[in-house]
Motif scaffolding. Sequence first.
Motif, PDB file in Angstrom:
ATOM      1  N   ALA A 160       0.810  -1.223   0.000  1.00  0.00           N
ATOM      2  CA  ALA A 160       0.000   0.000   0.000  1.00  0.00           C
ATOM      3  C   ALA A 160       0.841   1.271   0.000  1.00  0.00           C
ATOM      4  CB  ALA A 160      -0.938   0.005   1.203  1.00  0.00           C
ATOM      5  N   CYS A 161       2.070   1.179   0.540  1.00  0.00           N
ATOM      6  CA  CYS A 161       2.814   2.431   0.758  1.00  0.00           C
ATOM      7  C   CYS A 161       4.134   2.530  -0.003  1.00  0.00           C
ATOM      8  CB  CYS A 161       3.051   2.645   2.255  1.00  0.00           C
ATOM      9  SG  CYS A 161       4.183   1.459   3.015  1.00  0.00           S
ATOM     10  N   LEU A 162       4.480   1.557  -0.858  1.00  0.00           N
ATOM     11  CA  LEU A 162       5.729   1.700  -1.626  1.00  0.00           C
ATOM     12  C   LEU A 162       5.610   2.922  -2.534  1.00  0.00           C
ATOM     13  CD1 LEU A 162       8.469   0.208  -2.212  1.00  0.00           C
ATOM     14  CD2 LEU A 162       7.359  -0.609  -4.302  1.00  0.00           C
ATOM     15  N   PRO A 163       6.585   3.819  -2.517  1.00  0.00           N
ATOM     16  CA  PRO A 163       6.496   5.051  -3.320  1.00  0.00           C
ATOM     17  C   PRO A 163       6.315   4.755  -4.812  1.00  0.00           C
ATOM     18  CG  PRO A 163       8.289   5.192  -1.736  1.00  0.00           C
ATOM     19  CD  PRO A 163       7.799   3.789  -1.694  1.00  0.00           C
ATOM     20  N   GLU A 164       5.486   5.544  -5.445  1.00  0.00           N
ATOM     21  CA  GLU A 164       5.162   5.344  -6.852  1.00  0.00           C
ATOM     22  C   GLU A 164       6.381   5.396  -7.773  1.00  0.00           C
ATOM     23  OE1 GLU A 164       2.670   4.078  -9.658  1.00  0.00           O
ATOM     24  OE2 GLU A 164       2.187   4.353  -7.531  1.00  0.00           O
ATOM     25  N   PRO A 165       7.371   6.278  -7.508  1.00  0.00           N
ATOM     26  CA  PRO A 165       8.544   6.315  -8.409  1.00  0.00           C
ATOM     27  C   PRO A 165       9.298   4.991  -8.491  1.00  0.00           C
ATOM     28  CG  PRO A 165       8.460   8.316  -7.100  1.00  0.00           C
ATOM     29  CD  PRO A 165       7.400   7.399  -6.540  1.00  0.00           C
ATOM     30  N   LEU A 166       9.152   4.118  -7.474  1.00  0.00           N
ATOM     31  CA  LEU A 166       9.798   2.806  -7.536  1.00  0.00           C
ATOM     32  C   LEU A 166       8.963   1.813  -8.348  1.00  0.00           C
ATOM     33  CD1 LEU A 166      11.182   2.359  -3.892  1.00  0.00           C
ATOM     34  CD2 LEU A 166      12.453   2.977  -5.963  1.00  0.00           C
ATOM     35  N   ARG A 167       7.710   2.160  -8.635  1.00  0.00           N
ATOM     36  CA  ARG A 167       6.823   1.276  -9.382  1.00  0.00           C
ATOM     37  C   ARG A 167       6.721   1.633 -10.870  1.00  0.00           C
ATOM     38  NH1 ARG A 167       2.996  -1.184  -5.605  1.00  0.00           N
ATOM     39  NH2 ARG A 167       2.981  -0.129  -3.581  1.00  0.00           N
ATOM     40  N   ASP A 168       6.934   2.920 -11.179  1.00  0.00           N
ATOM     41  CA  ASP A 168       6.562   3.391 -12.526  1.00  0.00           C
ATOM     42  C   ASP A 168       7.744   3.682 -13.456  1.00  0.00           C
ATOM     43  OD1 ASP A 168       7.670   5.708 -11.569  1.00  0.00           O
ATOM     44  OD2 ASP A 168       5.799   6.864 -11.524  1.00  0.00           O
ATOM     45  N   ASN A 169       8.886   3.046 -13.193  1.00  0.00           N
ATOM     46  CA  ASN A 169      10.056   3.179 -14.082  1.00  0.00           C
ATOM     47  C   ASN A 169      10.689   4.567 -14.063  1.00  0.00           C
ATOM     48  OD1 ASN A 169       9.626   0.519 -14.940  1.00  0.00           O
ATOM     49  ND2 ASN A 169       8.221   1.198 -16.547  1.00  0.00           N
ATOM     50  N   THR A 170      10.412   5.366 -13.024  1.00  0.00           N
ATOM     51  CA  THR A 170      11.003   6.705 -12.920  1.00  0.00           C
ATOM     52  C   THR A 170      12.522   6.646 -12.947  1.00  0.00           C
ATOM     53  OG1 THR A 170       9.121   7.596 -11.684  1.00  0.00           O
ATOM     54  CG2 THR A 170      11.236   8.728 -11.419  1.00  0.00           C
ATOM     55  N   PHE A 171      13.093   5.605 -12.338  1.00  0.00           N
ATOM     56  CA  PHE A 171      14.551   5.536 -12.190  1.00  0.00           C
ATOM     57  C   PHE A 171      15.211   4.627 -13.233  1.00  0.00           C
ATOM     58  CE2 PHE A 171      13.079   6.425  -7.759  1.00  0.00           C
ATOM     59  CZ  PHE A 171      13.624   7.695  -7.653  1.00  0.00           C
ATOM     60  N   ASN A 172      14.501   4.280 -14.266  1.00  0.00           N
ATOM     61  CA  ASN A 172      15.058   3.389 -15.292  1.00  0.00           C
ATOM     62  C   ASN A 172      16.356   3.925 -15.890  1.00  0.00           C
ATOM     63  OD1 ASN A 172      13.250   1.360 -15.063  1.00  0.00           O
ATOM     64  ND2 ASN A 172      12.481   1.463 -17.171  1.00  0.00           N
ATOM     65  N   ALA A 173      16.348   5.196 -16.265  1.00  0.00           N
ATOM     66  CA  ALA A 173      17.545   5.779 -16.883  1.00  0.00           C
ATOM     67  C   ALA A 173      18.699   5.833 -15.894  1.00  0.00           C
ATOM     68  CB  ALA A 173      17.217   7.185 -17.397  1.00  0.00           C
ATOM     69  N   LEU A 174      18.400   6.148 -14.621  1.00  0.00           N
ATOM     70  CA  LEU A 174      19.445   6.260 -13.599  1.00  0.00           C
ATOM     71  C   LEU A 174      20.098   4.907 -13.333  1.00  0.00           C
ATOM     72  CD1 LEU A 174      20.755   8.314 -11.675  1.00  0.00           C
ATOM     73  CD2 LEU A 174      19.039   7.704  -9.967  1.00  0.00           C
ATOM     74  N   LEU A 175      19.309   3.851 -13.419  1.00  0.00           N
ATOM     75  CA  LEU A 175      19.818   2.508 -13.116  1.00  0.00           C
ATOM     76  C   LEU A 175      20.215   1.731 -14.363  1.00  0.00           C
ATOM     77  CD1 LEU A 175      17.272   1.396 -10.356  1.00  0.00           C
ATOM     78  CD2 LEU A 175      19.601   2.238 -10.036  1.00  0.00           C
ATOM     79  N   LYS A 176      20.325   2.415 -15.472  1.00  0.00           N
ATOM     80  CA  LYS A 176      20.568   1.753 -16.766  1.00  0.00           C
ATOM     81  C   LYS A 176      21.776   0.830 -16.729  1.00  0.00           C
ATOM     82  CE  LYS A 176      20.999   2.752 -21.704  1.00  0.00           C
ATOM     83  NZ  LYS A 176      21.072   3.801 -22.751  1.00  0.00           N
TER      84      LYS A 176
END
Length: 322
Positions: A287-303
Motif C-alpha cells: 500500500a505504501c511503496l512510493p510510486e517512483p519505484l513502481r513506474d520506471n522513474t529511475f530506469n535511466a538512472l539505473l541503466k
Amino acid sequence: MQHNLQYNPYQRGVQAFSDSPATSGLPPLAHPTPHQGVFLPGNAHNTSLSVNEESKIYSLVIELLNPDTRESALLELSKKREQYDDLALVLWHSFGIMPALLQEIVSVYPLLSPPNLTAHVSNRVCNALALLQCVASHPETRQLFLNAHIPLFLYPFLNTTSKTRPFEYLRLTSLGVIGALVKQNDNTTVIHFLLSTEIIPLCLRIMETGTELSKTVAIFIVQKILLDETGLTYICHTYERFYAVGTVLSNMVNQLVETQAVRLLKHVVRCYLRLSDNLRAREALRACLPEPLRDNTFNALLKGDLVTKRCLTTLLNNLNEQ
C-alpha cells in the motif's frame, strides 16, 4: 561539571525504538587493560613500514598522553592508520591512550549546544574519531570496543542538527565509526548492541536532513541492521518502528527524483527489498511503496546497474505475490 546539553546518550531518542527483549543482556562495561608504556604486538604484519617508521608510530602514541603534543600526534596517527595493521592493538592496550581519546571526545560536548564548534576543533576531534574507527574495525579490538560501550560517546555528535561544515564533518566521521562496526561480516553482536541504543532514530534523521555523503553512510548502517534477522524483526515488530523507517525511505525516494543520487538509490532499494522479506512489512509495502519505484522513474538512472535493477524487480515481484 555541567554541560548545557539536553541529550543523554543513555536514554532513547524515540519511544518507538525502545525496550526490545531481543537486545537485553549486554555484557558489562569493560575498560582497557593497563600496561606500562606502549603495547608492542608480538606478531605484527606491517610490510609497508620500516623499523624506523614503526618506531615513529610508537613515539606518536606516547605523545597522545601529553596534552601539549596530543593534537599533532592525533593528526599524524590519523594519516598513518592505514599503513600500520596493528595500530588498533597498540592504541587499545597501551596505558592511558583510550582515556586520552575519550577525553578529546567529551571535551567537545559543551560546544554542541548552543552550537559553537569551530573548524579547528572539529578537525581535531575528527582525528581522534579516526583512531577510534581504527579500533572499531580491528577484529581483535572490535568486541572490546563494544563491551566498553564507546559508541555511546559518539551519539551526542550524531544528535546535532547544525548545518555548518564543522558539524557536518563531525557527524560524518562519527557515522564512519559506527559504519566500521557494522561493515564486518560477523556483526550479529554489533547489531544487538546497536539495537539497545537509539542509533536507528539518529540515522533516520540524518537520512532525511544530512548531506548526500552523510545520508549514504547513515542508510548503509540501517541497511546492515535490516540484513541481520534480529534487526529486521526488531524494526518490523511494531507499526510505529516500521512507519518511522518507511516514512524516511519514502521521503528519500521523493528527494531522489530530483537529485538523481544513484548511490543513495541503491541503498534505498536494498532496504525496501529486505523489508519485503517480512510478511507483515510486505503487506504494508503493497500500500505504501512510493510510486517512483513502481513506474520506471529511475530506469535511466539505473541503466548500467544490473544488480540494483534486479533488486528492484525482485522487490516488485515480492509485493505482487499473494
